[in-house]
Design an enzyme around this catalytic site. Structure first.
Site, short mmCIF file in Angstrom:
data_model
loop_
_atom_site.label_atom_id
_atom_site.label_comp_id
_atom_site.label_asym_id
_atom_site.label_seq_id
_atom_site.Cartn_x
_atom_site.Cartn_y
_atom_site.Cartn_z
N ASN A 152 0.80 -1.23 0.00
CA ASN A 152 0.00 0.00 0.00
C ASN A 152 0.83 1.29 0.00
O ASN A 152 0.43 2.29 -0.56
CB ASN A 152 -1.01 -0.02 1.16
CG ASN A 152 -0.35 -0.17 2.50
OD1 ASN A 152 0.81 -0.60 2.59
ND2 ASN A 152 -1.06 0.17 3.55
N GLU A 249 4.62 -4.93 11.87
CA GLU A 249 3.59 -3.90 11.70
C GLU A 249 2.45 -4.57 10.95
O GLU A 249 2.54 -4.79 9.74
CB GLU A 249 4.14 -2.73 10.88
CG GLU A 249 5.20 -1.91 11.58
CD GLU A 249 4.68 -1.18 12.80
OE1 GLU A 249 3.45 -1.15 13.03
OE2 GLU A 249 5.51 -0.64 13.54
N CYS A 283 -3.53 0.32 7.08
CA CYS A 283 -3.63 -0.58 8.24
C CYS A 283 -4.26 0.08 9.46
O CYS A 283 -4.99 -0.55 10.21
CB CYS A 283 -2.24 -1.06 8.60
SG CYS A 283 -1.08 0.30 8.80
N GLU A 461 7.91 1.55 14.80
CA GLU A 461 8.67 2.21 13.76
C GLU A 461 8.63 3.72 14.02
O GLU A 461 7.81 4.20 14.79
CB GLU A 461 8.07 1.88 12.38
CG GLU A 461 8.23 0.39 12.07
CD GLU A 461 8.08 0.02 10.62
OE1 GLU A 461 6.99 0.25 10.07
OE2 GLU A 461 9.04 -0.52 10.04
P1 NDP Z 1 0.90 -9.70 3.27
O1 NDP Z 1 1.03 -10.14 4.68
O2 NDP Z 1 0.19 -10.56 2.33
O3 NDP Z 1 2.36 -9.48 2.63
C1 NDP Z 1 3.31 -8.63 3.24
C2 NDP Z 1 4.69 -9.03 2.75
O4 NDP Z 1 5.05 -10.29 3.31
C3 NDP Z 1 4.77 -9.19 1.23
O5 NDP Z 1 6.02 -8.72 0.80
C4 NDP Z 1 4.64 -10.70 1.07
O6 NDP Z 1 5.18 -11.19 -0.12
C5 NDP Z 1 5.43 -11.19 2.28
N1 NDP Z 1 5.11 -12.53 2.74
C6 NDP Z 1 3.98 -13.24 2.55
N2 NDP Z 1 4.06 -14.43 3.19
C7 NDP Z 1 5.28 -14.47 3.79
C8 NDP Z 1 5.96 -15.44 4.60
N3 NDP Z 1 5.40 -16.59 4.93
N4 NDP Z 1 7.19 -15.14 5.05
C9 NDP Z 1 7.76 -13.95 4.76
N5 NDP Z 1 7.19 -13.01 3.98
C10 NDP Z 1 5.95 -13.26 3.51
O7 NDP Z 1 0.29 -8.24 3.34
P2 NDP Z 1 -0.19 -7.32 2.13
O8 NDP Z 1 0.98 -7.04 1.24
O9 NDP Z 1 -1.41 -7.93 1.55
O10 NDP Z 1 -0.56 -5.96 2.87
C11 NDP Z 1 -1.77 -5.77 3.51
C12 NDP Z 1 -1.66 -6.05 4.99
O11 NDP Z 1 -0.57 -5.30 5.53
C13 NDP Z 1 -2.88 -5.62 5.76
O12 NDP Z 1 -3.21 -6.60 6.73
C14 NDP Z 1 -2.45 -4.36 6.45
O13 NDP Z 1 -3.16 -4.09 7.60
C15 NDP Z 1 -1.01 -4.63 6.72
N6 NDP Z 1 -0.28 -3.37 6.86
C16 NDP Z 1 0.18 -3.01 8.10
C17 NDP Z 1 0.80 -1.78 8.28
C18 NDP Z 1 1.33 -1.39 9.62
O14 NDP Z 1 2.21 -0.54 9.66
N7 NDP Z 1 0.85 -1.91 10.73
C19 NDP Z 1 0.94 -0.83 7.19
C20 NDP Z 1 0.46 -1.33 5.90
C21 NDP Z 1 -0.14 -2.56 5.78
P3 NDP Z 1 4.31 -11.14 -1.49
O15 NDP Z 1 3.23 -10.16 -1.32
O16 NDP Z 1 5.27 -10.71 -2.51
O17 NDP Z 1 3.82 -12.52 -1.66
#
Ligand code: NDP
Length: 487
Positions: A152, A249, A283, A461
């Protein structure tokens, strides 16, 4: 034909051909157009990146904080100078509106680099007087850290992780989300241009397989993830085997509480900002809006009138206020939640439909959606939707609303709108949330800590708090007399 050249992994200060043959496309979510072909990192690429980061770390950790800070601040200047170009790339890759990207995404990344660049020289240990003896602590870097980003805020997330890590003397392997690989690679180029030694910041591209490699590799000291709760649990479990430090996060389902004495226009603004900015893909959004019964109808009325005026459109159009969701899969997921809301008895006040945008027929644009008459047990009230869907819940009194607001596995954020500031502080103190606002929402300047309670995360962070999470203390006790052995 992709509009950008192929994106390779950025290792040791340059783009490097992958040893593997797997490639993936990154597309413009608004138009479906292929933006670039990206090389998926394979194990040998990752091994090379780690080796490069280790070499980078041994140089970087020897630099003074002032030297490190100068390079980070130079990178901030370059980011600002290239705001338009980078904002355009962010819009193309994420589908968010131009007016947000140009005002926030790049510039907040630059602020982050400036902030940690500015304090790099002030990171220090302590001194302890112990009679004629003394001890001191050295605040040392952890080593090679991994950053794993969500889609995002691709550039901002990369900056939020890289800036404190590098200021503290660590090296980093950063993996952007597969859906948004472009601007993290640009950040790596910019670091090199700013004078960062080769290998200190590397970008490895690919899907969760790359993420899993980073969380299990014994050569990596820490993982900082921005992602879903489920991913956070998987990362924490995987990191346990080598006892890595983790910063997580994660997601949220945060409450905004509107008391009957609140400035209602401000409360409506807070609810709109906290639900529809970046198409609701934030998020910390306050997606459970609790409104005290006497002002509920008036609140809903003003909210619906303003939500209906929000301009959905081509993300590149400077007039557009809400762009495209990140993908068709995500758009369908959000629509399924909207259907669940109606099915479970919530009342649709506005929105609820997919919008069509001329020239962007492939994009998943969803109207700003408000549900009223929501109950705490509804799916749309309990689960994170990560789209433009707000649930409004009525409440009677303070104790009741605190208990209901806290009745969730999440604890990322919370907001309270009231003119009674004693009540504002009292209610915030009782809420289980890491990042809170009184009479505003979703304001996250770099100076203040950001992160969650409960299953919304671990660690913080931004701010000085981030320094704690990218350093470890070495304690040194010094005997100034003669050591007398007891036996
Ligand atoms: P995901 O959890 O699907 O993915 C986040 C990252 O983790 C991606 O780079 C993904 O790779 C990677 N990933 C996925 N599975 C694994 C694993 N088993 N081990 C290590 N890395 C992995 O989140 P989204 O990208 O869909 O983002 C949305 C989510 O992020 C929402 O739940 C949102 O609330 C949260 N978020 C939290 C924030 C915060 O600061 N608290 C800020 C922004 C978002 P790939 O996608 O390439 O498969």
């Amino acid at each position: 034909m992709p509009i950008l050249s192929d994106i390779k992994n950025y290792i040791g200060g340059r783009y490097v051909d992958s040893a593997g043959t797997e490639r993936f496309e990154t597309r413009n979510p608004a138009t479906g157009e292929v933006l670039a072909i990206v090389e998926q990192a394979v194990a040998s690429d990752l091994g090379a990146a780690l080796q490069s980061a280790r070499a980078g770390f041994s140089t970087w950790r020897q630099k003074t904080g002032a030297e490190r800070g100068r390079i980070l601040r130079r990178a901030a200047d370059i980011l600002r100078a290239r705001n338009e170009e980078l904002a355009r790339l962010e819009v193309l890759d994420t589908g968010k509106p131009w007016q947000e990207a140009i005002a926030v995404d790049v510039l907040s990344g630059a602020d982050c680099l400036d902030y940690f660049g500015g304090i790099a020289a002030a990171i220090h240990g302590d001194h302890f007087q112990l009679g004629s003896n003394f001890a001191y602590t050295r605040r040392e870097p952890l080593g090679v850290c991994a950053g794993i980003g969500a889609w995002n805020y691709p550039l901002q997330i990369a900056c939020w992780k890289a800036a404190p890590a590098l200021a503290c003397g660590n090296a980093m392997l950063f993996k952007p989300a597969e859906l948004t690989p472009i601007t993290a690679a640009k950040l790596a180029e910019i670091f090199t241009e700013a004078g960062l030694p080769d290998g200190v910041f590397n970008v490895v591209q690919g899907d969760a397989r790359v993420g899993r490699w980073l969380t299990t590799s014994p050569g990596i000291a820490k993982v900082s993830l921005t992602g879903e709760v489920g991913t956070g649990k998987a990362v924490m479990a995987a990191a346990a085997d080598t006892l890595k430090h983790v910063t997580l996060e994660l997601g949220g389902k945060s409450p905004i509480i509107v008391f009957d004495d609140a400035d209602l226009d401000a409360a409506v603004s807070g609810a709109i900002l906290g639900n529809f900015y970046t198409q609701g893909e934030i998020c910390s959004n306050g997606t459970r809006v609790f409104v005290q019964r006497p002002v509920l109808d008036e609140f809903l009325d003003r909210l619906a009138r303003r939500a209906e005026r929000i301009r959905i459109g081509d993300p590149m159009d400077p007039e557009t206020q809400m762009g495209a969701l990140i993908s068709e899969e995500h758009g369908q997921r959000v629509m399924a939640y909207i259907e669940a809301g109606t099915r479970e008895g919530a009342r649709l006040v506005c929105g609820g439909r997919r919008a069509s945008v001329q020239g962007c027929e492939c994009g998943w644009f969803i109207e700003p959606t408000v549900f009223a008459d929501c109950r705490d047990d509804m799916t749309i009230v309990r689960e994170e939707i990560f789209g433009p869907v707000m649930t409004v819940l009525a409440f009677e009194g303070e104790e009741e609303v605190i208990a209901r607001a806290n009745d969730t596995i999440f604890g990322l954020s919370a907001g309270v709108f009231t003119r009674d500031l004693s009540r504002g502080h009292r209610v915030i103190a009782a809420l289980d949330a890491g990042t809170c606002w009184i009479n505003t929402y979703n304001v996250t300047p770099i100076e203040i800590p950001f992160g969650g309670f409960k299953q919304s995360g671990i660690g913080r962070e931004n701010s000085l708090a981030a320094i704690e999470h990218y350093t470890q203390l070495k304690t040194v006790y010094v005997e100034t007399g003669k050591l007398a052995a007891p036996y």
